[in-house]
Design a protein around this motif. Sequence first.
Motif, short mmCIF file in Angstrom:
data_model
loop_
_atom_site.label_atom_id
_atom_site.label_comp_id
_atom_site.label_asym_id
_atom_site.label_seq_id
_atom_site.Cartn_x
_atom_site.Cartn_y
_atom_site.Cartn_z
N ASN A 206 0.83 -1.20 0.00
CA ASN A 206 0.00 0.00 0.00
C ASN A 206 0.87 1.25 0.00
O ASN A 206 2.11 1.19 -0.04
CB ASN A 206 -0.93 0.00 1.22
CG ASN A 206 -2.00 -1.07 1.11
OD1 ASN A 206 -2.66 -1.18 0.08
ND2 ASN A 206 -2.17 -1.86 2.16
N ASP A 207 0.20 2.40 0.09
CA ASP A 207 0.93 3.67 0.15
C ASP A 207 1.80 3.75 1.40
O ASP A 207 2.88 4.37 1.38
CB ASP A 207 -0.06 4.84 0.13
CG ASP A 207 -0.77 4.97 -1.21
OD1 ASP A 207 -0.19 4.51 -2.20
OD2 ASP A 207 -1.90 5.49 -1.25
N TYR A 208 1.34 3.11 2.49
CA TYR A 208 2.10 3.15 3.74
C TYR A 208 3.08 1.99 3.85
O TYR A 208 3.81 1.88 4.84
CB TYR A 208 1.15 3.14 4.95
CG TYR A 208 0.12 2.02 4.91
CD1 TYR A 208 0.43 0.73 5.33
CD2 TYR A 208 -1.17 2.26 4.46
CE1 TYR A 208 -0.49 -0.28 5.28
CE2 TYR A 208 -2.11 1.24 4.42
CZ TYR A 208 -1.78 -0.03 4.83
OH TYR A 208 -2.70 -1.05 4.80
N GLY A 209 3.10 1.09 2.89
CA GLY A 209 4.02 -0.03 2.90
C GLY A 209 3.30 -1.36 3.04
O GLY A 209 2.20 -1.56 2.50
N ARG B 169 1.74 -4.25 5.66
CA ARG B 169 1.20 -4.41 7.00
C ARG B 169 1.10 -5.90 7.33
O ARG B 169 0.46 -6.67 6.60
CB ARG B 169 -0.18 -3.76 7.09
CG ARG B 169 -0.84 -3.82 8.47
CD ARG B 169 -0.13 -2.94 9.46
NE ARG B 169 -0.18 -1.54 9.07
CZ ARG B 169 -1.20 -0.73 9.35
NH1 ARG B 169 -2.24 -1.18 10.02
NH2 ARG B 169 -1.16 0.52 8.98
N THR C 1 3.93 -2.23 10.44
CA THR C 1 4.06 -1.63 9.12
C THR C 1 5.54 -1.61 8.72
O THR C 1 6.40 -1.17 9.49
CB THR C 1 3.52 -0.20 9.10
OG1 THR C 1 2.15 -0.21 9.52
CG2 THR C 1 3.61 0.40 7.71
N ASP D 272 8.18 -0.41 5.59
CA ASP D 272 8.21 0.48 4.44
C ASP D 272 9.64 0.89 4.16
O ASP D 272 10.49 0.93 5.07
CB ASP D 272 7.35 1.73 4.71
CG ASP D 272 7.04 2.48 3.41
OD1 ASP D 272 7.30 1.91 2.33
OD2 ASP D 272 6.53 3.61 3.49
N ARG E 131 3.92 0.29 -5.15
CA ARG E 131 2.74 0.57 -4.34
C ARG E 131 1.48 0.50 -5.20
O ARG E 131 1.43 1.01 -6.32
CB ARG E 131 2.87 1.95 -3.70
CG ARG E 131 4.12 2.11 -2.84
CD ARG E 131 4.16 3.48 -2.17
NE ARG E 131 5.49 3.75 -1.60
CZ ARG E 131 5.90 3.33 -0.42
NH1 ARG E 131 5.08 2.60 0.34
NH2 ARG E 131 7.11 3.61 0.02
N VAL F 184 8.86 0.38 10.38
CA VAL F 184 8.88 1.83 10.43
C VAL F 184 9.17 2.35 11.83
O VAL F 184 9.69 3.47 12.00
CB VAL F 184 7.55 2.41 9.91
CG1 VAL F 184 7.35 2.07 8.44
CG2 VAL F 184 6.36 1.90 10.74
N HIS F 185 8.86 1.59 12.87
CA HIS F 185 9.09 2.03 14.25
C HIS F 185 10.35 1.40 14.84
O HIS F 185 10.52 1.43 16.06
CB HIS F 185 7.88 1.68 15.12
CG HIS F 185 6.66 2.48 14.79
ND1 HIS F 185 6.52 3.81 15.11
CD2 HIS F 185 5.52 2.12 14.14
CE1 HIS F 185 5.33 4.25 14.69
NE2 HIS F 185 4.71 3.24 14.10
N ASN G 173 -2.68 -0.12 17.88
CA ASN G 173 -1.87 1.03 17.52
C ASN G 173 -0.41 0.63 17.64
O ASN G 173 0.12 0.47 18.74
CB ASN G 173 -2.20 2.21 18.44
CG ASN G 173 -1.50 3.50 18.02
OD1 ASN G 173 -0.39 3.47 17.49
ND2 ASN G 173 -2.16 4.63 18.25
#
Length: 678
Positions: free
Chosen positions: A510-513, A515, A520, A522, A530, A569-570, A599
């Motif tokens: 997706n646009d965010y990478g 999942r 997530t 990316d 994408r 990403v985190h 979250n």
Amino acid sequence: MTAGRGKPVLRPGDWITYDGGEFQVVALAGTSVRLRSQSGAESAVLASYLMAVPDFAVTGTEPLPALEPFGLLATLPQQVRAAAAEWERHMVEVETGLPPGAEPGTQPRPEYDPASCSLMERMTTKASELGVSVRTVQSRRSRYVQQGVWGLVDQRATRTWEATGRADARLVAAIREALEAETYVSTGTRSRLIRRVVRMVEATHGEGVVPLPSKRTFYKLIEALSAGKHSFGSAVTRRQTANRPEGPFTPTFADRPGEQVQIDSTPLDVMVVLDSGLTVRADLTIAVDVATRTICAAVLRPVGTKAVDASLLLARMLVPEPMRPGWAAALRMAASRMPHRRLLDVDTRMEQAAAKPVIVPDTVVIDGGKVFISDTFLRACDRLGVSVQRSRPRTPTDKAIVEATFSAINTLFVQHLPAYTGREVSRRGERVEDRAVWTVPGLQDLLDEWVLAGWQARPHDALRDPFRPKKAMSPNDKYASLVAACGYLPLVLRGEDYLELLPVTWRVINDYGVRINYRTYDSAELGPLRRQHSGHAAKRGLWEVHYDPYDLSQVFVRTQQGWITVPWVHLPLVNAPFADFTWQHARRLAAGAGLDDTNEAAVARVLDELLTRAEHGPDTRSAKVIGRTRTAAAVHTPAAAPEIECQTEPEPEPKAQPSVAVAGFGVFDAHAEAERWL
């Protein structure tokens, strides 16, 4: 017929019994004997074959003499042997006229002179001299001719007796049954066994029916029946003795590298420190090549070895270290988990690792452990074309070489480490856990280095050159000689195949990478992909994503141009690798704290706190999860190749649900694995 004193011979004209019939010897020609049957048919037979036939005998002659059992003669009492020697002196005089040991030129006594007295007259004279009957002398002479001195021995002294003596057979059977029941129970005393035997006999046959011996005789009877069973000694030795196969032990041989590779796991005799501060024993899983004694791969894990770890051995065996992704970077001292002074020179270590034989197994031998009979391991072997052979239950001799290698590792390597526990509690020092200084990743580095520099270059007693049998060879030397003898070198997997052994899932970019389970991933390299169709119509355009369940900090996406490494990403927030079961535990902690466990930013903060809490004294459950996570991630090991299964479109992630069910990966179920760890 005979030639000379007591020497049997075969001459032309003799009649023999052979092959169920009677034949006359017609002629002798070299090693052949020409025979004529009673019907007139002639044949030629080799003399060695003729005399080896069981029913061969020369008609009209005495049977061939047998050699004396010299070993049995030595077991007889001195007075029995002296009496037999005295009779032998008399029999020699009857036979030859002179006693044994007579001086040259000595004349026989007139009554024993063979020239003037017949054999019967000499035997009659000897009977009168000894005061026995002629029949006795005749019998002794006949036995002496056939058996030598053994025929003159008092046969009452040669009788053997049962170990149980005259004890009642029902009592003996009860003692045997009671001794058999002692195999897998704690060691007791003989008095306890006597009490159990008495109760068994009375319950089976009735009280007072079977006569019971005295206590002294009872002890002697138990001692005779328990010989070799260790019934009142070490319980470990008793169980090992009972597990020995009935047949003879046959060593395992292999003529070429990889013909047979034995795999097994065992706890090492050393305490290690988890990052949480807990001290535990590490499990070691190794694969040993039978032909060269090469340790193809060795994997350390805390607490218990999982199926993923057993499949990892195949990846380490089939992919040489220089071909693995990130191998050179892992050897840099700055990135090493070990103290710099304990490492070999980087160039030296790279040279040794590159020179280590890469064994491509044809057959692997495993036991019935859940680690090896799991679908993860069996499917990996099937994909790699490796035949799996299971050893018999409770029969460690079926894979004796890998068992002996464990003992060698403990002796040559582990016992020199701090916090060495010894092979049993009675050999353990005081407060061993306080001396533990090595973590599992550090010990893994040290073990890998020892295998390269120590084991592979060390001469092994079981490896010998047929042209120099007194000189032991090292595993590396034996591998070189066998490769030269075989004339071929097996092809190994490529570096890309190392990633193929990782579990797989199918996702949309997706646009965010990408999942995966509320995480997530990316990177900039995903830009052109994408919202694009992967080209796999059977998977509805989803992209193939591989991941390491012990290190979820990154995933690998397959494209037409090759592999793309995509980080979480985190990851900067956590700044440490983590496993799937650790992520699940962090989500449960977040939900328990009233946070939104869907979250990923909130869960990432909880995960970071979880990974750093060890130094502040976490609870036992969290400490175990932390230690296992850091240990598993630090080694950077891939899992086994799974069976690819299609997943649905990217899952919607409603915030109202505290946890969602993740579709099984077919081979590796992260949720089930996490529950087993916890």
